[in-house]
Design an enzyme around this catalytic site. Structure first.
Site, PDB file in Angstrom:
ATOM      1  N   GLU A 476       0.971  -1.110  -0.335  1.00  0.00           N
ATOM      2  CA  GLU A 476      -0.087  -0.017  -0.299  1.00  0.00           C
ATOM      3  C   GLU A 476       0.537   0.901  -0.249  1.00  0.00           C
ATOM      4  O   GLU A 476       0.484   1.974  -0.503  1.00  0.00           O
ATOM      5  CB  GLU A 476      -0.805   0.399   1.184  1.00  0.00           C
ATOM      6  CG  GLU A 476      -1.814  -0.874   0.977  1.00  0.00           C
ATOM      7  CD  GLU A 476      -2.966  -0.759   0.070  1.00  0.00           C
ATOM      8  OE1 GLU A 476      -3.221  -0.223  -0.590  1.00  0.00           O
ATOM      9  OE2 GLU A 476      -3.562  -2.558  -0.965  1.00  0.00           O
ATOM     10  N   HIS A 479       1.902   2.465  -3.740  1.00  0.00           N
ATOM     11  CA  HIS A 479       1.146   3.106  -4.455  1.00  0.00           C
ATOM     12  C   HIS A 479       0.634   5.109  -3.756  1.00  0.00           C
ATOM     13  O   HIS A 479       0.599   5.639  -4.080  1.00  0.00           O
ATOM     14  CB  HIS A 479      -0.582   2.314  -3.755  1.00  0.00           C
ATOM     15  CG  HIS A 479      -1.038   0.971  -4.332  1.00  0.00           C
ATOM     16  ND1 HIS A 479      -0.752   1.689  -6.105  1.00  0.00           N
ATOM     17  CD2 HIS A 479      -2.117  -0.357  -4.087  1.00  0.00           C
ATOM     18  CE1 HIS A 479      -1.693   0.266  -6.145  1.00  0.00           C
ATOM     19  NE2 HIS A 479      -1.710  -0.845  -4.963  1.00  0.00           N
TER      20      HIS A 479
HETATM   21 ZN    ZN Z   1      -3.069  -2.582  -4.259  1.00  0.00          ZN
END
Ligand code: ZN
Length: 690
Positions: A476, A479
């Site tokens: 994450e 991202h």
């Molecule tokens: Zn992802």
């Protein structure tokens, strides 16, 4: 389930905000400029006004005379309208997931819907579409970014029906509305599903105490087991009774019920009609038109290749598990409901990795600090915590991100990692306000957040994470960095293709399988020592445990999705399931009464898109080869990744990004090597194109 990056309601546009226009080099203020604690009334009023202003801009574009249209007064102006809209509404459209105030969450839902509707309307706007087509054809755009914007507007307009005659457009809009309704009803049925099974005290014996403690006992001394996404992993991996596991599995594939089977039938029929109206042979062809893969045949060829390559490995794995089952005194054939249980047994006995022991090495604060350190070193960025955080709830942490060398501010990130009542229930990154570096020098600084639900610590003790939790966080965070470091002049260029968006984060998961990196992020909660080298080796060996079967299963689900969306309607979803399974997973029985009734992806935005997980993984593993060569903590490779992949974002096609980072086109060797298949050659022809 593979990791799925979930973002707020998809807008056809990337909607962005320019509220923070800081002088380059000046330190970022603590405040992002976003209001995370509005009243519900303030939110609704602000959102309505912002949408109205944006609609007025679009109306002005529509009313402008055709002969006087330029990039600046059509697409440029539409991009600017989107930018201004999210300037006011970025936090409003996000709070539905996180606000502690239910009235604010409800208002935010309404605002999200208004923004989504605006995005849909702009995407389908025939005047803007006509302008984009004319600009793309004219050959007059000298600026590469403007050419790409025009190309994307043409693609989006075609996808939204902007080029259709007005009668067809009315029909298409009505069909989409029905499709949305049936998809929503499908999700509601899953959420409301309260399927349970009853197991005897004898069948409950193998369950771990904390799982058992959460089960409701019946008067007769049995237990009631809720059947859901939340319980399937723990139950199937720990319940020693194969009969109980089989009952659980059958119940799992009845969730959603016959009602959801009919909803899928309806959706397939609606999609098929829509595809025909749009001039595509089927729904998959229509969907892939805006994806990197472009054509269904490319996807099915890719999936067939994977299935063929994985088949021997999957068969070997299942053979081993079947032998374990026999050795345990159970002579019934191995079924899909047994796989998790015997894999967990292998984990304990052969690999000797006890998840509880591993957890002792991953206290939350240590992991967060370790992950920050890695990203700072790798990508040349610096994180400074802002206290007190200007956020939506207590306990949320805020950080300013700047360039380590130039000290220039880049944006803000938030970490909201622990559960609260009524908070978004999964683990995902929300790009709240995307980054835009406008041609006139105006800078919109990005704001994004990781929203998670890590286990809360017992009083007086630090929260401890599993290795999988740590991998998810690192993924994450990838991202978050993509959202923070993208450097594009128009909002629409900031969005990655749906079948590429996971690749950068999937690549970064590799870091959490490197001995030196694992040693760096771990520290025993009692002794302060990092993970011992031998335990790390056993953990790494586990990476490929079950990978053949797991990935075959992914390929099967992806192929099933493609089959549903390339076949003539009506079709029998159950017969199709069994046919595709017999071909792609011949080694095991994996079936249920209504398997399609709980396949949420195909009714939640990933229809004809499930292949994206495997597809982007091929890109991810190939990108990682550069770090394998240069070193996972190589600053030069990290900076090249930042400049070649993250900064251009959606302004270049994924194959061009990969080409500039690796100096060559896509190659599948690393993808297969990662799955434990050596010496494998990739598909003969690249499934991708520029
Ligand atoms: Zn992802």
């Amino acid at each position: 389930m593979p990791r799925l990056n979930v973002v707020p309601p998809a807008l056809i546009f990337a909607l962005v905000v320019p509220s923070v226009i800081g002088a380059q080099g000046a330190p970022l203020p603590a405040a992002t400029g976003l209001d995370f604690r509005p009243t519900a009334a303030g939110l609704l009023g602000g959102c309505r006004a912002a949408v109205a202003a944006a609609r007025a801009e679009v109306a002005a574009i529509d009313a402008s005379p055709e002969h006087a249209r330029t990039f600046a007064n059509t697409l440029g102006r539409a991009e600017q309208a989107g930018l201004v809209l999210t300037d006011s509404a970025a936090s409003y459209a996000f709070l539905y997931a996180v606000s502690p105030d239910s009235a604010v969450r409800d208002a935010s839902q309404i605002c999200s819907q208004q923004l989504a509707n605006f995005g849909v309307d702009v995407g389908a706007d025939p005047h803007i579409y006509a302008a984009a087509v004319a600009l793309a054809k004219s050959g007059t755009l000298s600026d590469a970014a403007q050419r790409k914007v025009a190309e994307l507007y043409v693609e989006q307009g075609r996808h939204a029906g902007a080029g259709l005659d007005s009668a067809t457009r009315v029909r298409v809009t009505a069909l989409f509305k029905r499709l949305n309704d049936v998809q929503r009803d499908f999700a509601v049925a899953i959420a409301a599903d309260s399927t349970t099974i009853v197991i005897s005290a004898d069948e409950a014996k193998g369950l771990q105490p904390q799982i058992l403690a959460a089960l409701k006992p019946t008067d007769g001394g049995n237990y009631i087991v809720p059947v859901s996404e939340a319980t399937i992993g723990p139950f199937l991996s720990t319940d020693a009774s194969s009969a109980a596991r089989a009952r659980y599995f059958a119940a799992y594939f009845r969730r959603g019920g016959i009602g959801n089977v009919h909803r899928v039938d309806t959706a397939l029929a609606l999609r098929d009609t829509l595809a025909t109206l749009f001039g595509f042979p089927n729904w998959a062809a229509y969907q892939l038109d805006t994806h990197m893969a472009k054509e269904p045949q490319r996807v099915t060829a890719f999936l067939d290749q994977i299935d063929t390559k994985l088949a021997p490995k999957a068969a070997e794995e299942l053979g081993n598990l079947a032998a374990m089952k026999r050795q345990s005194g159970d002579n019934t054939p191995l079924t899909a409901s047994d796989v998790g249980y015997y894999n967990a047994m292998l984990r304990r006995t052969k690999y000797k990795v006890d998840p509880e022991v591993v957890r002792q090495y991953f206290p939350v604060d240590q992991v967060v600090a370790g992950v920050f350190g890695i990203y700072q070193d790798l990508l040349g960025v610096k994180f400074d915590e802002i206290t007190p955080a200007d956020a939506w709830a207590p306990g949320v942490r805020e950080f300013a991100v700047s360039d380590a060398r130039t000290k220039k501010p880049l944006g803000w990130i938030f970490l909201d990692l622990f559960p609260r009542p009524n908070k978004y229930e999964h683990f995902a990154t929300f790009p709240i306000r995307p980054a835009v570096y406008a041609p006139d020098g105006t800078v919109t600084r990005p704001v994004s957040a990781i929203i998670g639900n890590w286990p809360t610590a017992a009083p007086g003790k630090p929260a401890l994470l599993s290795h999988n939790d740590v991998i998810t966080f690192f993924h994450e965070f990838g991202h978050l960095m993509a959202a923070t470091l993208v450097h594009v002049p128009y909002p629409v260029l900031g969005t990655l293709r749906q079948d590429f968006v996971e690749a950068p984060s999937q690549m970064l998961e590799n870091w959490m399988w490197q001995p030196a990196v694992l040693a760096r992020v771990s520290r025993n909660v009692t002794t302060g020592k990092p993970l011992p080298a031998d335990l790390i080796q056993r953990m790494i060996a586990l990476r490929q445990l079950g990978a053949g079967y797991q990935n075959s299963l992914q390929a099967f689900l992806a192929m099933y999705d493609m089959r549903l969306h390339t076949s003539p309607v009506p079709l029998d979803t159950k017969v199709t399931w069994d046919t595709v399974m017999t071909r792609m997973l011949p080694g095991i029985k994996f079936t249920g009464d209504y398997p399609v009734a709980s396949f949420g992806h195909i009714m939640g935005g990933y229809d004809a898109g499930y292949y994206g997980y495997l597809w982007s993984k091929a890109y991810a593993q190939d990108l990682f080869t550069r770090f394998e060569k240069d070193g996972v903590m190589s600053r030069s490779a990290g900076m090249a990744y930042r400049h070649d992949i993250l900064e251009p974002g959606g302004s270049r096609e994924p194959d061009a990004l990969l080409q500039s980072f690796l100096g060559r086109p896509l190659n599948y060797d690393a993808f297969y090597r990662n799955l434990g298949i050596t010496g494998a050659k990739g598909p003969g022809s690249s499934p991708a194109r520029n």
